[in-house]
Scaffold this active site. Structure first.
Site, PDB file in Angstrom:
ATOM      1  N   ASP A  68      24.697   8.407   8.940  1.00  0.00           N
ATOM      2  CA  ASP A  68      23.979   7.427   9.744  1.00  0.00           C
ATOM      3  C   ASP A  68      24.342   6.114   9.122  1.00  0.00           C
ATOM      4  O   ASP A  68      24.157   5.098  10.259  1.00  0.00           O
ATOM      5  CB  ASP A  68      22.537   7.778   9.279  1.00  0.00           C
ATOM      6  CG  ASP A  68      21.685   8.928   9.928  1.00  0.00           C
ATOM      7  OD1 ASP A  68      22.446   9.419  10.714  1.00  0.00           O
ATOM      8  OD2 ASP A  68      20.611   9.333   9.285  1.00  0.00           O
ATOM      9  N   HIS A 153      11.110  -5.849 -13.386  1.00  0.00           N
ATOM     10  CA  HIS A 153       9.867  -6.522 -14.119  1.00  0.00           C
ATOM     11  C   HIS A 153      10.468  -7.836 -14.071  1.00  0.00           C
ATOM     12  O   HIS A 153      11.739  -8.220 -14.607  1.00  0.00           O
ATOM     13  CB  HIS A 153       9.929  -5.769 -15.703  1.00  0.00           C
ATOM     14  CG  HIS A 153       9.292  -6.487 -16.629  1.00  0.00           C
ATOM     15  ND1 HIS A 153       7.670  -6.814 -16.484  1.00  0.00           N
ATOM     16  CD2 HIS A 153       9.580  -7.335 -17.510  1.00  0.00           C
ATOM     17  CE1 HIS A 153       7.359  -7.342 -17.285  1.00  0.00           C
ATOM     18  NE2 HIS A 153       8.030  -8.014 -18.068  1.00  0.00           N
ATOM     19  N   HIS A 172       1.617 -10.345  -5.982  1.00  0.00           N
ATOM     20  CA  HIS A 172       2.804 -10.119  -6.395  1.00  0.00           C
ATOM     21  C   HIS A 172       3.403  -8.870  -6.365  1.00  0.00           C
ATOM     22  O   HIS A 172       2.764  -7.845  -6.424  1.00  0.00           O
ATOM     23  CB  HIS A 172       2.551 -10.621  -8.137  1.00  0.00           C
ATOM     24  CG  HIS A 172       4.073 -10.963  -8.745  1.00  0.00           C
ATOM     25  ND1 HIS A 172       4.615 -12.233  -8.562  1.00  0.00           N
ATOM     26  CD2 HIS A 172       4.900 -10.158  -9.241  1.00  0.00           C
ATOM     27  CE1 HIS A 172       5.638 -11.973  -9.254  1.00  0.00           C
ATOM     28  NE2 HIS A 172       5.813 -10.918  -9.740  1.00  0.00           N
ATOM     29  N   ASP A 174       7.528  -6.840  -5.889  1.00  0.00           N
ATOM     30  CA  ASP A 174       9.150  -6.515  -5.698  1.00  0.00           C
ATOM     31  C   ASP A 174       9.209  -7.355  -4.592  1.00  0.00           C
ATOM     32  O   ASP A 174      10.445  -8.242  -4.397  1.00  0.00           O
ATOM     33  CB  ASP A 174       9.592  -5.299  -6.147  1.00  0.00           C
ATOM     34  CG  ASP A 174       9.630  -4.915  -7.384  1.00  0.00           C
ATOM     35  OD1 ASP A 174       9.115  -5.764  -8.240  1.00  0.00           O
ATOM     36  OD2 ASP A 174      10.285  -4.162  -7.740  1.00  0.00           O
ATOM     37  N   LEU A 189      10.492   5.046   3.011  1.00  0.00           N
ATOM     38  CA  LEU A 189      10.066   6.299   2.307  1.00  0.00           C
ATOM     39  C   LEU A 189      10.054   6.335   0.840  1.00  0.00           C
ATOM     40  O   LEU A 189       9.143   6.744   0.377  1.00  0.00           O
ATOM     41  CB  LEU A 189      10.780   7.538   3.071  1.00  0.00           C
ATOM     42  CG  LEU A 189      10.142   9.026   2.832  1.00  0.00           C
ATOM     43  CD1 LEU A 189       8.859   9.151   3.058  1.00  0.00           C
ATOM     44  CD2 LEU A 189      11.291  10.174   3.059  1.00  0.00           C
ATOM     45  N   SER A 190      11.229   5.775   0.576  1.00  0.00           N
ATOM     46  CA  SER A 190      11.422   5.694  -0.870  1.00  0.00           C
ATOM     47  C   SER A 190      10.406   4.749  -1.658  1.00  0.00           C
ATOM     48  O   SER A 190      10.140   4.755  -2.814  1.00  0.00           O
ATOM     49  CB  SER A 190      12.763   5.159  -1.103  1.00  0.00           C
ATOM     50  OG  SER A 190      13.312   4.004  -0.835  1.00  0.00           O
ATOM     51  N   ALA A 209       6.026  -2.107  -4.941  1.00  0.00           N
ATOM     52  CA  ALA A 209       5.744  -2.206  -6.241  1.00  0.00           C
ATOM     53  C   ALA A 209       4.742  -3.470  -6.343  1.00  0.00           C
ATOM     54  O   ALA A 209       5.066  -4.275  -7.500  1.00  0.00           O
ATOM     55  CB  ALA A 209       6.994  -2.304  -7.317  1.00  0.00           C
TER      56      ALA A 209
END
Length: 279
Positions: A68, A153, A172, A174, A189-190, A209
């Site tokens: 892909d 982090h 807040h 990621d 999906l991940s 996250a």
């Protein structure tokens, strides 16, 4: 009428090069002509005229041989030119043709073009990111991601998400990911986003996250999505994990459908069989 065909083989894949050679033989084009061309890297191993992949835009058919990722690359380079994907990868949500069936599938399509009957295709929406009318990132078939200076982090940012002007979330995280149905099985999906059948007319908004996150949201494809980044000195917007622009917050990024979709021809990939191969 004749057909103008391009073949792009996965770089460094001997099996892809061997299959390209078999297709060149089966199609019977003049190897020194320009009706049939291969990508420059493959041209070093296969006796056929070679050109840059972006020079294949506008041909009657481009054959992508690989996973892909190879097809995503080809789609970026040739735009709405019809593409047939031959799957040498593990899953193959975009590549519907097996190596064993490739010669028959490609020769059948080319014969249709020669008879003046181009194969029916299906279009896949792409996304584009625009930064306050200053620039537009190259279109994405899978997803657009906006994130802070780094993942993990201490590396996130405050990102406000508005859908048609209405605030959906501001916290807040990621980053925030906007995916097409095609991309629902990939990065989306991940990050905990939903699976969406590729025939669905929708976009998916998934926070990555996030602190006090909202659930992933499925919206109409023509929705106006605005991602505003703040509280950091640097952020990034990325198209399909490849094309990147640096942002200087506070800044707003608009995500919308690109004008030019991708067009796939030939057999359709089996979505549910592909899901069985996901780890």
């Amino acid at each position: 009428m004749d057909a103008a065909v391009g073949i792009v083989a996965q770089r460094g894949n001997e099996r892809a090069q061997e299959l390209t050679e078999a297709l060149v033989d089966a199609l019977g084009f003049d190897r020194e002509g320009d009706d049939l061309v291969v990508d420059e890297a493959t041209g070093e191993a296969v006796d056929a005229t070679s050109v840059p992949v972006d020079a294949m835009a506008g041909r009657d058919l481009v054959v992508s041989i690989g996973g892909d990722g190879t097809l995503l690359f080809v789609a970026r380079e040739v735009g709405s030119t019809p593409i047939l994907g031959v799957n040498l990868g593990e899953v193959g949500f975009l590549n519907a043709v097996s190596p064993e069936d490739a010669v028959e599938a490609v020769t059948t399509l080319v014969e249709q073009y020669r008879r003046g009957n181009p194969a029916e295709g299906r279009t896949l929406d792409r996304l584009q990111a625009t930064c306050e009318n200053d620039w537009t990132l190259e279109p994405a078939l899978n997803e657009i991601v906006v994130h802070g200076p780094r993942r993990g982090h201490g590396g996130g940012a405050t990102i406000e998400v508005r859908i048609d002007g209405e605030r959906y979330a501001e916290n807040h995280s990621d980053g925030v990911l906007v995916a097409t149905p095609t991309g629902s099985t990939a990065y989306n999906l991940s990050e905990g986003g939903p699976l969406v059948h590729p025939s669905t007319d929708a976009l998916i908004v998934t926070q990555m996250a996030a602190i006090d996150s909202m659930p992933p949201l499925v919206v109409e494809p023509d929705s106006e999505l605005t991602l505003t980044v703040s509280d950091v000195e640097t952020a990034y917007v990325i198209s399909d994990g490849r094309n990147r622009r640096r942002l200087e917050p506070p800044v707003a990024v608009s995500v919308s459908l690109a004008d030019e979709p991708v067009r796939l021809v030939g057999p359709k990939a089996d979505f549910f069989r592909g899901l069985e191969k996901l780890e």
